[in-house]
Design a protein around this motif. Structure first.
Motif, PDB file in Angstrom:
ATOM      1  N   GLY A 163      -4.533   5.955  -7.576  1.00 32.86           N
ATOM      2  CA  GLY A 163      -3.253   5.323  -7.348  1.00 32.86           C
ATOM      3  C   GLY A 163      -2.442   5.313  -8.636  1.00 32.86           C
ATOM      4  O   GLY A 163      -2.555   6.224  -9.463  1.00 32.86           O
ATOM      5  N   ILE A 210       0.836  -1.192   0.000  1.00 30.85           N
ATOM      6  CA  ILE A 210       0.000   0.000   0.000  1.00 30.85           C
ATOM      7  C   ILE A 210       0.874   1.246   0.000  1.00 30.85           C
ATOM      8  O   ILE A 210       1.877   1.338   0.700  1.00 30.85           O
ATOM      9  N   SER A 211       0.483   2.227  -0.804  1.00 31.39           N
ATOM     10  CA  SER A 211       1.274   3.447  -0.947  1.00 31.39           C
ATOM     11  C   SER A 211       0.333   4.630  -1.140  1.00 31.39           C
ATOM     12  O   SER A 211      -0.794   4.475  -1.621  1.00 31.39           O
ATOM     13  N   THR A 212       0.807   5.803  -0.775  1.00 32.83           N
ATOM     14  CA  THR A 212       0.039   7.026  -1.039  1.00 32.83           C
ATOM     15  C   THR A 212       0.421   7.652  -2.371  1.00 32.83           C
ATOM     16  O   THR A 212      -0.095   8.720  -2.730  1.00 32.83           O
ATOM     17  N   GLU A 213       1.300   7.014  -3.129  1.00 26.88           N
ATOM     18  CA  GLU A 213       1.703   7.569  -4.421  1.00 26.88           C
ATOM     19  C   GLU A 213       0.513   7.655  -5.369  1.00 26.88           C
ATOM     20  O   GLU A 213      -0.372   6.798  -5.367  1.00 26.88           O
ATOM     21  N   SER A 214       0.518   8.680  -6.193  1.00 30.83           N
ATOM     22  CA  SER A 214      -0.589   8.919  -7.116  1.00 30.83           C
ATOM     23  C   SER A 214      -0.047   9.365  -8.458  1.00 30.83           C
ATOM     24  O   SER A 214       1.018   9.990  -8.534  1.00 30.83           O
ATOM     25  N   GLY A 271      -7.677   2.776  -6.613  1.00 36.08           N
ATOM     26  CA  GLY A 271      -6.349   2.325  -6.257  1.00 36.08           C
ATOM     27  C   GLY A 271      -5.501   1.884  -7.425  1.00 36.08           C
ATOM     28  O   GLY A 271      -5.898   1.953  -8.602  1.00 36.08           O
ATOM     29  N   TYR A 296     -12.098   7.239  -4.508  1.00 35.98           N
ATOM     30  CA  TYR A 296     -10.697   6.803  -4.543  1.00 35.98           C
ATOM     31  C   TYR A 296     -10.595   5.550  -5.406  1.00 35.98           C
ATOM     32  O   TYR A 296     -11.379   4.604  -5.242  1.00 35.98           O
ATOM     33  N   ARG A 318      -9.240  10.809  -6.355  1.00 35.72           N
ATOM     34  CA  ARG A 318      -7.843  10.453  -6.078  1.00 35.72           C
ATOM     35  C   ARG A 318      -7.524   9.113  -6.725  1.00 35.72           C
ATOM     36  O   ARG A 318      -8.306   8.157  -6.625  1.00 35.72           O
ATOM     37  N   THR A 365     -15.131   3.681  -3.201  1.00 36.90           N
ATOM     38  CA  THR A 365     -13.747   3.242  -3.037  1.00 36.90           C
ATOM     39  C   THR A 365     -13.514   1.971  -3.836  1.00 36.90           C
ATOM     40  O   THR A 365     -14.224   0.974  -3.643  1.00 36.90           O
TER      41      THR A 365
END
Length: 319
Positions: free
Chosen positions: A116, A94-98, A134, A132, A114, A150
């Protein structure tokens, strides 16, 4: 992501001095390929031991001789627990990179959505505020995604799907192994979710990702609000699942199955094509298609109605 058998065994504190091989994933005995790790812990799947194509299998010593030649037995008296620990090595990081999605045509996407990484979206899709999406998600053409949806990593959404507000696609299935002293060890869910075309998912409904394979919802199926779909369920085409139903893991529905409101199924059972269930049915075993059922435990609805009538006569003191 891959690991050698030696690396996996060191991580599991499992003694091993044999041939080393590269392992790229984890799969069941029946579905494993020559680069997969598998496991055996339940007599129900013993028939799959002699034919598995896995590279290595976590198993008790007494079953090792049943594996095909060339399949490496990894000997343990707790294969399911070690499976759970091994899934952590292959879990999505899991990462917050976008990064901006790849659009395959003109789309309408609110600026608050948002993303991923490595997201692909088909032409004509509309995505409303607060959603969101991912990593590694694909969404087909002409979908409508309402606010605050989500979609977890690796999910695949077909064309002309509608996802209503608050629904969650691809959350973790409810899977744990248990230690001898009663602790619960998470089985990281390595599968995904696949929605066919023209699937509609209601508000605040949850579709869990598969533990090893995928959770699959067939084209044309319509799922109401506040429904729970467990991991590795396989739902056929054009099913109708009404509000507040719950499907336990690995339930298989044929095509055009109807589940009335607040119905529920036990896991690892099959329901045939065109079966219908009245509201609040409790499905505890596999059921034939083409029939109407009711009650808990579910039975053919004519029998259930006679049963209810008999109970009412008893309650009133009548014979």
């Amino acid at each position: 992501m891959s690991h050698t058998i030696m690396t996996i065994c060191r991580y599991l504190d499992l003694p091993y001095e044999g041939e080393d091989r590269e392992i790229s994933g984890i799969a069941t005995l029946a579905e494993a390929g020559p680069e997969d790790l598998s496991f055996f812990h339940n007599e129900k799947y013993r028939k799959d031991l002699p034919s598995t194509r896995a590279a290595a299998v976590l198993t008790e010593e007494k079953y090792a001789s049943e594996l095909p030649e060339g399949v490496i037995p990894l000997i343990t008296d707790e294969p399911y627990l070690l499976l759970a620990r091994a899934t952590e090595l292959f879990a999505h990081r899991i990462s917050t990179e976008s990064e901006p999605p790849r659009l395959l045509g003109e789309c309408e996407i609110d600026s608050s959505v948002r993303f991923g990484r490595n997201v692909t979206i088909g032409e004509g899709t509309v995505i409303l505020a607060g959603t969101y999406i991912g990593d590694d998600v694909t969404i087909g053409e002409n979908c409508l995604i309402h606010p605050n949806v989500t979609i977890y990593h690796g999910s695949r959404i077909g064309e002309r799907c509608i996802l209503h507000s608050g629904c969650v696609i691809g959350s973790d299935g409810y899977g744990f192994a248990h230690t001898r002293d009663g602790r619960h060890v998470k089985i990281h869910q390595l599968g995904g979710v696949v929605l066919g075309d023209e699937v509609e998912i209601g508000a605040n409904t949850t579709v869990d990702r598969g533990a090893l394979g995928d959770t699959i919802i067939g084209s044309g199926t319509k799922i109401d609000n506040q429904v729970q779909i467990g991991h590795n369920c396989m739902i056929g085409e054009h099913c109708l699942i009404v509000a507040q139903c719950g499907l336990a893991g690995s339930t298989k529905l044929g095509r055009n199955v109807v589940l009335g409101g607040q119905s529920a199924t036990a896991g690892h059972l099959e329901i045939g094509d065109f079966a219908q269930f009245a509201a609040r049915s409790g499905v505890t075993k596999s059921m034939e298609g083409g029939k109407v059922y009711g009650g808990a435990p579910a039975m053919e609805i004519k029998l259930w109605r006679r049963q209810q009538a008999a109970l009412m006569r008893l309650a009133k003191g009548k014979k």
